[in-house]
Design a protein around this motif. Structure first.
Motif, PDB file in Angstrom:
ATOM      1  N   PRO A   2      74.801  46.518  21.206  1.00 49.34           N
ATOM      2  CA  PRO A   2      74.021  45.283  21.106  1.00 49.34           C
ATOM      3  C   PRO A   2      73.795  44.935  19.634  1.00 49.34           C
ATOM      4  CG  PRO A   2      73.008  46.801  22.639  1.00 49.34           C
ATOM      5  CD  PRO A   2      74.105  47.542  21.942  1.00 49.34           C
ATOM      6  N   TRP A   3      73.908  43.676  19.317  1.00 47.32           N
ATOM      7  CA  TRP A   3      73.801  43.202  17.939  1.00 47.32           C
ATOM      8  C   TRP A   3      73.089  41.869  17.979  1.00 47.32           C
ATOM      9  CZ3 TRP A   3      77.159  40.203  14.358  1.00 47.32           C
ATOM     10  CH2 TRP A   3      77.058  40.616  13.031  1.00 47.32           C
ATOM     11  N   VAL A   7      77.233  41.083  21.254  1.00 50.10           N
ATOM     12  CA  VAL A   7      77.723  42.441  21.437  1.00 50.10           C
ATOM     13  C   VAL A   7      78.813  42.641  20.394  1.00 50.10           C
ATOM     14  CG1 VAL A   7      78.922  44.006  23.003  1.00 50.10           C
ATOM     15  CG2 VAL A   7      77.212  42.427  23.895  1.00 50.10           C
ATOM     16  N   GLN A   8      78.772  43.747  19.692  1.00 46.44           N
ATOM     17  CA  GLN A   8      79.777  44.026  18.658  1.00 46.44           C
ATOM     18  C   GLN A   8      80.630  45.206  19.092  1.00 46.44           C
ATOM     19  OE1 GLN A   8      78.579  44.163  14.483  1.00 46.44           O
ATOM     20  NE2 GLN A   8      79.874  45.953  14.213  1.00 46.44           N
ATOM     21  N   LEU A   9      81.940  45.040  18.965  1.00 47.70           N
ATOM     22  CA  LEU A   9      82.886  46.112  19.268  1.00 47.70           C
ATOM     23  C   LEU A   9      83.772  46.320  18.043  1.00 47.70           C
ATOM     24  CD1 LEU A   9      82.971  44.177  22.201  1.00 47.70           C
ATOM     25  CD2 LEU A   9      83.443  46.527  22.782  1.00 47.70           C
ATOM     26  N   THR A  79      82.569  40.208  17.536  1.00 50.62           N
ATOM     27  CA  THR A  79      81.341  39.977  18.287  1.00 50.62           C
ATOM     28  C   THR A  79      81.634  38.965  19.378  1.00 50.62           C
ATOM     29  OG1 THR A  79      80.650  38.196  16.787  1.00 50.62           O
ATOM     30  CG2 THR A  79      79.823  40.417  16.307  1.00 50.62           C
ATOM     31  N   ALA A  82      76.321  38.088  24.212  1.00 48.62           N
ATOM     32  CA  ALA A  82      75.929  38.999  25.285  1.00 48.62           C
ATOM     33  C   ALA A  82      75.714  38.194  26.565  1.00 48.62           C
ATOM     34  CB  ALA A  82      74.659  39.749  24.916  1.00 48.62           C
TER      35      ALA A  82
END
Length: 84
Positions: A2-3, A7-9, A79, A82
């Motif tokens: 979570p960012w 959402v950051q991957l 990103t 979410a």
């Protein structure tokens, strides 16, 4: 991860890294990156993959970028909003 509302991957490799001078160029269609003719060893053209990925992620409201400095490998991050 979570960012904020995003959402950051990330995907990290142990390759030779990408010089900062090439960071923007590797996201352009058919851009020659490190290893292009006259630029020494490396993978050559990035083709369309990174360009298409960046456009797709941007269309979903996210961002795609790279953090890299030779010889420490590269980390591609993106990103997306979410769900929720």
């Amino acid at each position: 991860m979570p960012w904020g509302e995003m959402v950051q991957l990330s995907v990290r490799d142990q390759g030779p890294g990408i010089a900062r001078a090439h960071h923007k160029r590797i996201f352009q269609r058919f851009a020659g990156g490190p290893g292009a003719p006259g630029e020494g060893p490396g993978p050559g053209s990035s083709g369309l993959g990174l360009s298409i990925s960046r456009e797709f992620i941007a269309a979903q409201g996210g961002q795609l970028w790279v953090e890299s400095q030779p010889p420490a490998g590269s980390c591609f991050l993106f990103t997306l909003p979410a769900a929720g």
